[in-house]
Enzyme design. Structure first.
Site, PDB file in Angstrom:
ATOM      1  N   ASP A   1      91.373  49.930 -15.633  1.00  0.00           N
ATOM      2  CA  ASP A   1      91.634  50.684 -16.858  1.00  0.00           C
ATOM      3  C   ASP A   1      91.278  52.144 -16.620  1.00  0.00           C
ATOM      4  OD1 ASP A   1      92.339  51.287 -19.457  1.00  0.00           O
ATOM      5  OD2 ASP A   1      90.739  50.115 -20.396  1.00  0.00           O
ATOM      6  N   LYS A   2      91.610  52.981 -17.593  1.00  0.00           N
ATOM      7  CA  LYS A   2      91.178  54.377 -17.589  1.00  0.00           C
ATOM      8  C   LYS A   2      90.640  54.721 -18.970  1.00  0.00           C
ATOM      9  CE  LYS A   2      94.180  57.071 -20.075  1.00  0.00           C
ATOM     10  NZ  LYS A   2      93.849  58.087 -21.076  1.00  0.00           N
ATOM     11  N   HIS A   3      89.801  55.734 -19.030  1.00  0.00           N
ATOM     12  CA  HIS A   3      89.295  56.227 -20.304  1.00  0.00           C
ATOM     13  C   HIS A   3      89.372  57.740 -20.320  1.00  0.00           C
ATOM     14  CE1 HIS A   3      86.914  56.566 -23.962  1.00  0.00           C
ATOM     15  NE2 HIS A   3      86.264  57.548 -23.368  1.00  0.00           N
ATOM     16  N   SER A   4      89.883  58.283 -21.425  1.00  0.00           N
ATOM     17  CA  SER A   4      89.915  59.725 -21.621  1.00  0.00           C
ATOM     18  C   SER A   4      88.887  60.113 -22.668  1.00  0.00           C
ATOM     19  CB  SER A   4      91.305  60.171 -22.080  1.00  0.00           C
ATOM     20  OG  SER A   4      91.281  61.507 -22.540  1.00  0.00           O
TER      21      SER A   4
ATOM     22  N   THR B   1      95.161  56.548 -29.154  1.00  0.00           N
ATOM     23  CA  THR B   1      96.228  55.746 -28.541  1.00  0.00           C
ATOM     24  C   THR B   1      96.745  54.686 -29.505  1.00  0.00           C
ATOM     25  OG1 THR B   1      95.370  56.133 -26.316  1.00  0.00           O
ATOM     26  CG2 THR B   1      96.781  54.207 -26.621  1.00  0.00           C
TER      27      THR B   1
ATOM     28  N   ARG C   1      73.763  57.091 -35.264  1.00  0.00           N
ATOM     29  CA  ARG C   1      73.806  58.411 -34.618  1.00  0.00           C
ATOM     30  C   ARG C   1      74.592  59.397 -35.462  1.00  0.00           C
ATOM     31  NH1 ARG C   1      76.805  57.220 -29.552  1.00  0.00           N
ATOM     32  NH2 ARG C   1      76.707  59.462 -29.209  1.00  0.00           N
TER      33      ARG C   1
ATOM     34  N   SER D   1      77.681  54.381 -24.984  1.00  0.00           N
ATOM     35  CA  SER D   1      78.656  53.991 -25.997  1.00  0.00           C
ATOM     36  C   SER D   1      80.037  53.789 -25.384  1.00  0.00           C
ATOM     37  CB  SER D   1      78.708  55.067 -27.082  1.00  0.00           C
ATOM     38  OG  SER D   1      79.671  54.744 -28.066  1.00  0.00           O
TER      39      SER D   1
ATOM     40  N   LYS E   1      81.693  49.486 -24.291  1.00  0.00           N
ATOM     41  CA  LYS E   1      82.953  48.924 -24.788  1.00  0.00           C
ATOM     42  C   LYS E   1      83.962  48.724 -23.669  1.00  0.00           C
ATOM     43  CE  LYS E   1      83.476  52.175 -27.994  1.00  0.00           C
ATOM     44  NZ  LYS E   1      82.220  52.902 -28.155  1.00  0.00           N
ATOM     45  N   LYS E   2      84.079  49.701 -22.794  1.00  0.00           N
ATOM     46  CA  LYS E   2      85.060  49.587 -21.711  1.00  0.00           C
ATOM     47  C   LYS E   2      84.707  48.441 -20.764  1.00  0.00           C
ATOM     48  CE  LYS E   2      88.465  52.483 -22.110  1.00  0.00           C
ATOM     49  NZ  LYS E   2      89.860  51.987 -22.102  1.00  0.00           N
TER      50      LYS E   2
END
Length: 433
Positions: free
Chosen positions: A78-81, A118, A166, A181, A185-186
């Site tokens: 996967d990727k995360h931005s 997304t 937070r 955080s 999740k990822k």
């Protein structure tokens, strides 16, 4: 061990891995009160965590809910931005990776602040369902090798609780808590490989280059420490990534690119760079350059477009979206050019302001529960260095009313600054491994 002891140790700079694991479990099962969670968050913000403690907190937050396990004949990636404006890379990257032998259970989010989400983009497609059960997600992996879905309430519940606290205790900015955080999740998706797209510039959550570098370093070290092979690219967000900003408009631009009708170079280049990193780390390509070439071939051959269409249909969208996307995507009733206030060269763009203009058009949320208008936004956004003036607009606005269009035009004109020709800025600024 109890909450007070963990808070005091964290406050005094003596946080331990065992204490972080205990506290995350307490967040999930209720042993930690809201007041204690707020005190803990403030202690982390002020004192920071060691790498070992940050990894332990991330793992424990990941393990506070469901964690997917996979038995598939290929790597799960996967990727995360970290968020941006006009960033629709996930819609290109997921199907391209699936064409190259990877499996992509992409757990994505919604728009936050000035940045688009997304899931919001995909929900501009009639019928598309982002809420799928675990058995259905497993079936999607077998059948299409890629899916883009929302996180269930059973994913990282400790993070869900701590994030809400937070938000009201002035501790959102903690680098350690941001890291835990994002990754809790990822990593709950059972990934073997992750690539991070960390934005820097006026449209990023962390505009400063040093801040972006520090976040990338924290994310990479923590993810690797938690057992997921991870690298990061620091990329430019001093201008919108693409030519559009707005949910349906960005989907249309993705499909223009996938079908070769009007590909956006920056979208293709960043998709290839991120995909090349993933394929290299996942050992599906000998190096990142070779991986990028494989991703580009999947995009240019039409294979990624076909896979994208399969994913859309499998998640409830139209079977003919790729062929007839113009007939399926919503369009705004008011479409007008945005005139430049004067003739000249675009020297600088306040990208965050463009994102907020889309939000105020109705393309994002000003408060929880707001309903998004998928049709609104901007298209044909002019880039730094472009000449504008009579007959050459800054962009085109898509709005629900003339009044909304007027306000958006004023906001966009204020976001563009004319002057000297700007220095060239690299799309990909740095690699962190």
């Amino acid at each position: 061990m109890d909450a007070r002891a963990v808070i005091e140790a964290t406050r005094d700079g003596r946080a331990t891995a065992e204490g972080m694991a205990w506290f995350a479990r307490g967040l999930a099962d209720g042993a930690v009160t809201d007041a204690q969670a707020g005190a803990f968050a403030m202690a982390v913000l002020l004192k920071g965590l060691s790498e070992d403690a940050r990894v332990a907190l991330t793992r424990a937050m990941r393990d506070s809910g469901d964690v997917l396990r996979w038995d598939l004949p290929g790597p799960v990636v996967d990727k995360h931005s970290t968020g941006g404006v006009g960033d629709s890379i996930s819609l290109l990257l997921a199907p391209a990776l699936a064409c190259c032998g990877a499996y992509v259970p992409m757990v994505s989010g919604r728009g936050l602040g000035h940045t688009g989400g997304t899931l919001d983009k995909l929900e501009a497609i009639p019928g598309f369902n982002v809420n799928v059960s675990e058995p259905r997600l497993r079936a999607l992996m077998r059948d299409t090798r890629c899916a883009i879905v929302s996180a269930s309430s059973r994913i990282a519940p400790a993070d869900k609780r701590l994030y809400a606290i937070r938000d009201v205790t002035g501790t959102v900015e903690s680098l350690d808590l941001i890291t835990a955080s994002i990754l809790s999740k990822k990593l709950a998706a059972g990934l073997g490989v992750l690539v991070l797209d960390v934005k820097s510039g006026s449209g990023a959550f962390l505009p400063d280059a040093e801040q972006a570098r520090a976040l990338a370093r924290s994310l990479v070290d923590t993810a690797n420490g938690a057992g997921c092979k991870t690298t990061a690219l620091i990329t430019d967000m001093d201008r919108p990534l693409a030519l559009t900003a707005g949910n349906a408009l960005e989907v249309a631009e993705v499909l223009d690119t996938l079908t070769g009708k009007a590909p956006t170079t920056r979208l293709v280049d960043l998709t290839c760079a991120l995909g090349g990193e993933i394929l290299s780390v996942a050992q599906l390509a000998p190096d990142a350059d070779a991986g990028a070439a494989k991703i580009r071939a999947a995009l240019e051959s039409g294979a990624a477009a076909d896979r994208f269409g399969e994913m859309i249909e499998a998640q409830g969208g139209p079977a003919d979206l790729v062929e007839h996307y113009a007939t399926h995507l919503p369009t705004a009733p008011v479409i007008r050019d945005v005139p430049a206030p004067s003739a000249g060269t675009i020297a600088r763009i306040d990208t965050r302001a463009i994102g907020m203009a889309v939000v105020h058009l109705g393309g994002g949320r000003l408060k929880g529960g707001d309903v998004i208008d998928a049709s609104v936004g901007f298209s044909a956004l002019a880039a730094p260095g472009a000449q504008v003036g009579p007959g050459v607009p800054l962009a085109r606005v898509h709005a629900a009313s003339d009044a909304a269009a007027d306000a958006a035009i004023a906001a966009l004109q204020a976001a563009y600054h004319l002057g000297d020709t700007p220095a060239s800025v690299s799309l990909i600024q740095e690699r962190i491994a």
